[in-house]
Enzyme design. Structure first.
Site, mmCIF file in Angstrom:
data_model
loop_
_atom_site.group_PDB
_atom_site.id
_atom_site.type_symbol
_atom_site.label_atom_id
_atom_site.label_comp_id
_atom_site.label_asym_id
_atom_site.label_seq_id
_atom_site.Cartn_x
_atom_site.Cartn_y
_atom_site.Cartn_z
ATOM 1 N N SER A 105 -14.053 0.150 9.383
ATOM 2 C CA SER A 105 -13.454 0.281 8.193
ATOM 3 C C SER A 105 -13.841 -0.213 6.883
ATOM 4 O O SER A 105 -14.293 -1.578 6.933
ATOM 5 C CB SER A 105 -11.975 -0.032 8.550
ATOM 6 O OG SER A 105 -11.166 -0.225 7.586
ATOM 7 N N ALA A 106 -13.670 0.318 5.841
ATOM 8 C CA ALA A 106 -13.880 -0.288 4.510
ATOM 9 C C ALA A 106 -12.989 -1.606 4.288
ATOM 10 O O ALA A 106 -13.397 -2.211 3.277
ATOM 11 C CB ALA A 106 -13.911 0.547 3.393
ATOM 12 N N ASP A 107 -11.784 -1.603 4.876
ATOM 13 C CA ASP A 107 -10.958 -2.679 4.787
ATOM 14 C C ASP A 107 -11.716 -3.927 5.156
ATOM 15 O O ASP A 107 -11.515 -5.011 4.304
ATOM 16 C CB ASP A 107 -9.860 -2.692 5.629
ATOM 17 C CG ASP A 107 -8.912 -1.424 5.521
ATOM 18 O OD1 ASP A 107 -9.110 -0.600 4.451
ATOM 19 O OD2 ASP A 107 -8.110 -1.293 6.217
ATOM 20 N N LYS A 145 -5.138 -2.933 13.677
ATOM 21 C CA LYS A 145 -4.504 -1.902 14.290
ATOM 22 C C LYS A 145 -5.019 -1.734 15.831
ATOM 23 O O LYS A 145 -6.293 -1.892 16.223
ATOM 24 C CB LYS A 145 -4.814 -0.441 13.669
ATOM 25 C CG LYS A 145 -4.013 -0.500 12.375
ATOM 26 C CD LYS A 145 -4.037 0.800 11.647
ATOM 27 C CE LYS A 145 -3.738 1.070 10.406
ATOM 28 N NZ LYS A 145 -4.219 0.443 9.525
ATOM 29 N N ASP A 159 -18.504 3.517 13.273
ATOM 30 C CA ASP A 159 -17.016 3.748 12.305
ATOM 31 C C ASP A 159 -16.597 2.403 12.208
ATOM 32 O O ASP A 159 -15.797 1.629 12.956
ATOM 33 C CB ASP A 159 -16.120 4.614 13.350
ATOM 34 C CG ASP A 159 -15.129 5.048 12.527
ATOM 35 O OD1 ASP A 159 -14.842 4.607 11.458
ATOM 36 O OD2 ASP A 159 -14.397 5.979 13.061
ATOM 37 N N GLU A 180 0.830 -1.098 -0.197
ATOM 38 C CA GLU A 180 0.264 -0.003 -0.034
ATOM 39 C C GLU A 180 0.879 1.143 0.156
ATOM 40 O O GLU A 180 2.235 1.323 0.148
ATOM 41 C CB GLU A 180 -1.021 0.136 1.072
ATOM 42 C CG GLU A 180 -0.325 0.115 2.724
ATOM 43 C CD GLU A 180 -1.150 0.404 3.718
ATOM 44 O OE1 GLU A 180 -1.404 1.944 3.854
ATOM 45 O OE2 GLU A 180 -1.333 -0.357 4.566
ATOM 46 N N LYS A 196 -5.885 10.606 0.839
ATOM 47 C CA LYS A 196 -5.937 8.893 1.479
ATOM 48 C C LYS A 196 -7.317 8.572 0.964
ATOM 49 O O LYS A 196 -8.435 8.690 1.241
ATOM 50 C CB LYS A 196 -6.210 8.999 2.948
ATOM 51 C CG LYS A 196 -6.237 7.647 3.707
ATOM 52 C CD LYS A 196 -6.232 7.757 5.130
ATOM 53 C CE LYS A 196 -6.295 6.442 5.615
ATOM 54 N NZ LYS A 196 -6.864 6.570 7.196
ATOM 55 N N VAL A 217 -5.772 -0.096 2.603
ATOM 56 C CA VAL A 217 -5.797 -1.426 2.294
ATOM 57 C C VAL A 217 -6.801 -2.051 1.464
ATOM 58 O O VAL A 217 -6.531 -2.601 0.746
ATOM 59 C CB VAL A 217 -6.090 -2.098 3.916
ATOM 60 C CG1 VAL A 217 -6.352 -3.781 3.800
ATOM 61 C CG2 VAL A 217 -4.806 -2.098 4.668
#
Length: 304
Positions: free
Chosen positions: A141-143, A160, A139, A25, A87, A107
């Site tokens: 993540s789209a990951d 993380k 919230d 990435e 980003k 990611v």
């Protein structure tokens, strides 16, 4: 071939000749650390992949072009521009293309572009996930969504540590994403080797990882596979200390009203400040370690 995609010649030749390729990435370059350390780290990660027999393919968006494989000059460009670069997650791709913007790929976006190019394995630091307090903020993540729909193996050091790891695992289970512990039954927590949460399966060699991924692809499943590779012991941080720093950073983010895609860069930068830079060194070392395992697995996958 996607008309918006540029594949570096070295990467294209490797893919055509069934040689191993590992995607990387670019958010870690532009948003992960300051210049010139970001460029030095990016170049070294690519070298680690070469040392273990694979071709690196750093992914980014430059001038609206989706790039799978960057030149040294392009990496330098991203590093110097830093956080001035957008980003980019999945939602940002259309406007980045149409407006000819530069984008640092998360990611999720790295998975998308790697999959377009035909790259099957991707090494990163840690994935995004369900944020603490997501039951109020939503919230997530789209990951995680991308792992649920894009057939890429992602080698990371777990999610993380700023996240809610238990809820992240539950979300991945719902999406049908196998979480594999590399040499461990426990999900690593990015800066530390242990989290208290169990992975779905433990596999102990790159060959086993390659065989599992080949079986997933061959059986027609279109989800990703997450490989959680613990940070090397000598760089693992004290769990109590790092969690204290994370809690302090989360509190400050809430007080400042920071949310959305600005959350993770803020929290990681704050944790770095609180730990006196120790967390940044740990971050760098775990990325190198993940690149090694990803390259070894890519080699085994080509040998099957």
């Amino acid at each position: 071939m996607n008309k918006y995609l540029d594949i570096a010649l070295e990467v294209q030749e490797a893919l055509e000749n069934r040689r191993p390729v590992v995607a990387l990435e670019s958010t870690i370059i532009s948003h992960g650390m300051p210049y010139p350390q970001n460029v030095e780290t990016a170049i070294h990660v690519e070298q680690v992949i070469r040392d273990y027999g694979a071709v690196p393919a750093t992914v980014a968006i430059i001038g609206g072009r989706l790039k799978c494989g960057l030149t040294r000059e392009e990496i330098e460009y991203l590093g110097k521009k830093g956080t001035d670069i957008v980003k980019c997650s999945r939602r940002d791709i259309p406007v980045a293309i149409s407006k000819k913007l530069d984008g640092a790929t998360t990611v999720a976006t790295t998975m998308i572009i790697a999959n377009m190019a035909g790259v099957k394995i991707f090494a990163t630091g840690g994935i995004g996930g369900v944020h603490r307090g997501a039951e109020q903020t939503m919230d997530i993540s789209a990951d995680l969504e991308e792992l649920g729909q894009t057939p890429i193996m992602v080698v990371c050091a777990g999610a993380k540590a700023i996240l809610d790891l238990g809820l992240t695992l539950e979300y991945l289970e719902t999406k049908g994403v196998p979480v594999i512990g590399y040499g461990t039954e426990e999900l690593p927590a990015f800066y530390t080797r242990r989290s208290g949460f169990r992975v779905d399966y433990q596999l102990d060699t790159p060959k086993e990882l390659a065989e599992a991924f080949a079986a997933q692809r061959g059986s027609g499943l279109h989800t990703g596979m997450l490989v959680a590779n613990p940070i090397p012991e000598e760089y693992s941080m004290d769990g109590e200390a790092i969690n204290g720093a994370i809690n302090e950073a989360i509190k400050e983010a809430a007080e400042k009203g920071i949310h959305g895609k600005e959350t993770t860069p803020f929290l990681l930068a704050k944790v770095k400040d609180i730990t006196g830079g120790d967390s940044l060194e740990a971050n760098i070392q775990l990325v190198y370690n993940n690149a090694k395992i990803a390259a070894q697995t890519a080699v085994e996958l080509c040998n099957l």
